[in-house]
Design an enzyme around this catalytic site. Structure first.
Site, short mmCIF file in Angstrom:
data_model
loop_
_atom_site.label_atom_id
_atom_site.label_comp_id
_atom_site.label_asym_id
_atom_site.label_seq_id
_atom_site.Cartn_x
_atom_site.Cartn_y
_atom_site.Cartn_z
N LYS A 167 0.81 -1.23 0.00
CA LYS A 167 0.00 0.00 0.00
C LYS A 167 0.84 1.27 0.00
O LYS A 167 0.40 2.30 -0.50
CB LYS A 167 -0.95 0.00 1.20
CG LYS A 167 -2.12 -0.95 1.01
CD LYS A 167 -3.20 -0.68 2.04
CE LYS A 167 -4.44 -1.53 1.78
NZ LYS A 167 -4.19 -2.97 2.09
N GLU B 108 -9.55 7.49 4.15
CA GLU B 108 -10.47 6.70 4.98
C GLU B 108 -9.90 5.31 5.04
O GLU B 108 -9.13 4.89 4.16
CB GLU B 108 -11.88 6.79 4.41
CG GLU B 108 -12.33 5.71 3.48
CD GLU B 108 -11.52 5.55 2.23
OE1 GLU B 108 -11.02 4.41 2.07
OE2 GLU B 108 -11.38 6.47 1.42
N SER C 153 1.75 -9.88 -0.99
CA SER C 153 1.45 -8.44 -0.86
C SER C 153 1.84 -7.84 0.47
O SER C 153 2.07 -6.63 0.56
CB SER C 153 -0.04 -8.21 -1.12
OG SER C 153 -0.83 -9.03 -0.28
C1 LIG Z 1 -4.99 -4.00 1.73
C2 LIG Z 1 -4.27 -5.23 1.42
C3 LIG Z 1 -4.66 -6.08 0.36
C4 LIG Z 1 -5.89 -5.84 -0.47
O1 LIG Z 1 -5.89 -4.67 -1.20
P1 LIG Z 1 -5.68 -4.67 -2.81
O2 LIG Z 1 -5.98 -3.28 -3.18
O3 LIG Z 1 -6.62 -5.67 -3.38
O4 LIG Z 1 -4.28 -5.04 -3.06
C5 LIG Z 1 -3.89 -7.19 0.09
N1 LIG Z 1 -2.80 -7.49 0.81
C6 LIG Z 1 -2.39 -6.72 1.85
C7 LIG Z 1 -1.19 -7.12 2.61
C8 LIG Z 1 -3.11 -5.57 2.19
O5 LIG Z 1 -2.72 -4.82 3.22
#
Ligand SMILES: *Cc1c(COP(=O)(O)O)cnc(C)c1O
Length: 424
Positions: A107, A129, A403
């Site tokens: 993010k 938000e 992610s």
């Molecule tokens: C917020 C988040 C997601 C989901 O958000 P996307 O916009 O779909 O990427 C996925 N993995 C992690 C670690 C997150 O913090």
């Protein structure tokens, strides 16, 4: 596989669009666009103008890329999950390590890019938000770094559920404003943020945390996150000598997925998005907007207008936004970015789901076999790799977008595994 090639691709910088979408109106085929109150149109026009100016500005790019390298910690590595792959006895699994970025998830790539854009626009005040708090923390981090005022709207129900992130945001200098209207969760926080923006348009910029919302947010977020795929595409060829057979990512709003998918759109590579199956689509308690759920549950993904865009939204039989469930807060969301809806229609990306139990098993497997504690969101993508690998050949490659890291999820996981309590 349809060719998705921009005619003037070669004249554009590499992180930019490789597809004809969105068009000038911000449409991804029938999806996307701008569905906001008339009072917000001038603010969105300003963001579009600024973005058009700075996306090709060498100084802006240099500043952003400099911070990605010296602050965020990019490039993040690609790791070969050797023991996990050997145990499954099929395809080789490689992980793109967004868990190793500063703040521990992808993010920050987007929050930092948008905060930099806001500063270039002369804005001094940032609003955002947040539901689970992850986007709030990323935005508060970027604002601390750039010396900007930061206000984060958060439903009071979410504040109670996500206390550590509320503390993090406050430590980082952000003001967290509790929202007490409606269900006191994310959608009410979005309404408050929009109200704030309309009132304070002159000095305020609204940072949206995923590839969602009205144009130009889905495009901007994609371009900031496509650094993931651009790096990974080079790295996997360096490590394995070729492109992967498939790229797998979890899909909440869709930002980490579109970020890793986009640079592979023109390649003969299968792209797989994994939604949150929750307790299973057949129970009606999930966040799998593209899953074929039995009509008896009353919950299904339908096209509608939601949070400033046209997209696929999970709705109940009355056409109301459905209540979603996922073990991972970041995937627990009724809407999906408009580009994913189009890629689904085109069949360029295959969307599947992993249930809570699959994600938990994948979480544990990655801990034990690779020494990596993944975010529960990312564990959904790992679960799909674990499902597919055994039926593939050992010379085939699955590239998984990891992610984020799982420290934030320890309490949830320990509870789910019945491991709570006194460790003595
Ligand atoms: C917020 C988040 C997601 C989901 O958000 P996307 O916009 O779909 O990427 C996925 N993995 C992690 C670690 C997150 O913090």
């Amino acid at each position: 596989m349809p060719a998705i090639v921009d005619a003037d691709l070669k004249t554009r910088p590499p992180s930019e669009t490789r597809s004809p979408w969105p068009d000038d109106a911000g449409k991804f085929g029938p999806y996307g666009g701008r569905f906001v109150p008339e009072t917000l149109m001038p603010a969105l026009d300003d963001v579009i103008d600024a973005w058009q100016e700075f996306r090709n500005d060498a100084a802006f790019r240099a500043e952003y890329e400099g911070l990605l390298s010296t602050y965020v910690g990019r490039p993040t590595p690609v790791s070969h999950a050797k023991r996990l792959s050997a145990t499954l006895g099929g395809a080789q699994i490689y992980l793109k390590r967004e868990d190793l970025t500063h703040t521990g998830a992808h993010k920050i790539n987007n929050a930092l890019g948008q905060a930099l854009l806001a500063r270039r626009m002369g804005k001094t005040r940032i609003i955002a938000e947040t539901g689970a708090g992850q986007h709030g923390v990323a935005t508060a981090t970027a604002c601390a770094l750039l010396g900007m005022e930061c206000i984060v709207y958060m439903g009071v129900v979410d504040m109670a559920r996500q206390q550590p992130n509320v503390f993090r945001m406050r430590l980082l200098g952000a003001e967290v404003r509790g929202v007490t209207s409606g269900t006191r969760t994310l959608k009410d926080a979005v309404n408050e943020a929009i109200r704030d923006w309309v009132t304070n348009i002159r000095d305020t910029y609204y940072v949206i945390g995923s590839a969602l919302g009205p144009h130009p947010y889905p495009l901007m977020c994609r371009e900031f996150q496509s650094v993931i795929g651009l790096e990974a595409r080079e790295q996997i060829q360096g490590l394995a000598g070729r492109l992967p057979d498939a790229v797998i990512a979890c899909v909440g709003g869709g930002s980490n997925a579109i970020g890793i998918f986009h640079p592979f759109l023109d390649d003969p590579v299968q792209l797989i998005g994994v939604e949150a199956g929750g307790y299973g689509p057949e129970t009606g308690k999930h966040a799998a907007r593209f899953a074929a759920a039995p009509a008896s549950t009353g919950v299904s993904g339908k096209t509608g207008v939601f949070q400033g865009m046209r997209t696929v939204v999970l709705q109940n039989a009355d056409g109301q936004i459905a209540e979603t469930h996922s073990i991972s807060a970041g995937l627990d969301y009724a809407g999906i970015g408009p580009e994913h809806a189009l890629l689904r229609d085109l069949r360029r990306v295959e969307y599947v789901h992993a249930n809570d139990a699959d994600a938990l098993a994948a979480f544990q497997a990655l801990c034990r076999f690779e020494g990596i504690i993944p975010a529960l969101e990312s564990s959904h993508a790992v679960a799909e790799a674990i499902r597919r690998a055994p039926s593939m050949r050992p010379d085939q490659i699955l590239l998984v977008n990891l992610s984020g890291r799982g420290d934030k999820d320890l309490n949830t996981v320990l509870k789910a595994l019945g491991m709570e309590g006194d460790p003595s």
